[in-house]
Design an enzyme around this catalytic site. Structure first.
Site, PDB file in Angstrom:
ATOM      1  CG  ASP A  43      -0.185  -0.346   2.767  1.00  0.00           C
ATOM      2  OD1 ASP A  43       0.955  -0.915   2.375  1.00  0.00           O
ATOM      3  OD2 ASP A  43      -0.709  -1.543   3.232  1.00  0.00           O
TER       4      ASP A  43
ATOM      5  CD  GLU B 101      -8.372   0.457   7.698  1.00  0.00           C
ATOM      6  OE1 GLU B 101      -8.492  -0.163   8.850  1.00  0.00           O
ATOM      7  OE2 GLU B 101      -7.655   1.966   8.119  1.00  0.00           O
TER       8      GLU B 101
ATOM      9  CG  ASN C 137      -8.223  -1.554  12.281  1.00  0.00           C
ATOM     10  OD1 ASN C 137      -7.331  -2.230  11.959  1.00  0.00           O
ATOM     11  ND2 ASN C 137      -8.903  -0.186  11.188  1.00  0.00           N
TER      12      ASN C 137
END
Ligand code: PGA
Length: 238
Positions: free
Chosen positions: A67, A141, A134
């Protein structure tokens, strides 16, 4: 899925470096998938040490990073291209590296180009991953659905906060990123994930409770046929 718990971060970096060394020795023109963040820095240092000691030759190795922030200049000290050059690329004799272009004015075209470039290189042999607090992998995400292909993503608030430690008070922190999708990560032949520190204990426990959680993208990896997690004792809750 295999899980390997090491006593310390140093031991974990040595074990992960062994996986890379073996991969490159078995296939000198391996295509590597690489990751940024605090976790892999010790691994990259060990790969550089082995290269300098004449034990590891990157001269046929190609790599792709997971990324990149968007938008960001390649030369920005917080860009992932800058990070990779600093910690690995400028210190070994790697044949070719590719990082998503955070300067592009057409993210969709850049993402498609990246997926095509990976396919043209024959796909990724060994992919390194970290995990976000997370449960994100790359910048995929938590959500109700997951992208297959590389794409432009809005970062979760928790990821922005976790990465704010790297940005100076006067630096603008990007809130979006270009990221590989789940499909690209799943096409990698072999995946290793590094999980380090007590602050990752809860997310690590969730990864190992035997369920695929809709809100933990990393748990999708339990379906991958060659997925190994290296953790230190703190992350393993010991
Ligand atoms: P970290 O990031 O290594 O800096 O904790 C990992 C990740 O977000 O994937």
């Amino acid at each position: 899925m295999k899980k390997i718990v090491l006593n310390t971060y140093e031991e974990l970096c040595l074990a992960a470096a062994d996986v890379f060394s073996q991969q490159i020795k078995e296939k000198p023109d391996s295509v590597l998938g690489l990751a940024t963040g605090g976790t892999p820095i010790g691994l990259y240092d060990e790969l550089v040490r082995r290269h300098e000691a004449g034990e590891l030759d990157f001269s046929k190795v190609r790599s792709f990073n997971l990324d990149e922030y968007y938008p960001i200049q390649r030369t920005h000290p917080q860009s992932y291209e800058y990070f990779m050059r600093k910690h690995l690329f400028d210190r070994v004799n790697i044949a070719k590296y590719s990082v998503l272009n955070g300067e592009t004015d057409n993210p969709a075209v850049e993402c498609k180009r990246y997926d095509e470039e990976i396919a043209a290189e024959g796909g990724i042999d060994l992919q390194l991953l970290g995990i976000g607090h997370n449960g994100h992998i790359a910048f995929i995400e938590p959500g109700s659905s997951y992208p297959m292909d590389t794409l432009l993503i809005d970062l979760a608030e928790s990821s922005i906060n976790a990465n704010s430690r790297f940005f100076g008070a006067d630096e603008v922190q990007p809130v979006r990123a270009l990221s590989m999708g789940v499909g690209q990560i799943f096409r990698c032949k072999k995946i290793i994930m590094l999980i380090v520190g007590a602050d990752k204990k809860d997310i690590a426990a969730k990864l190992f409770d035997g369920k695929i959680h809709a809100d933990v993208p990393a748990s999708l990896l339990l379906l991958h046929p060659d997925f190994t997690v290296f953790m230190d004792k703190a992350a393993a809750g010991q």
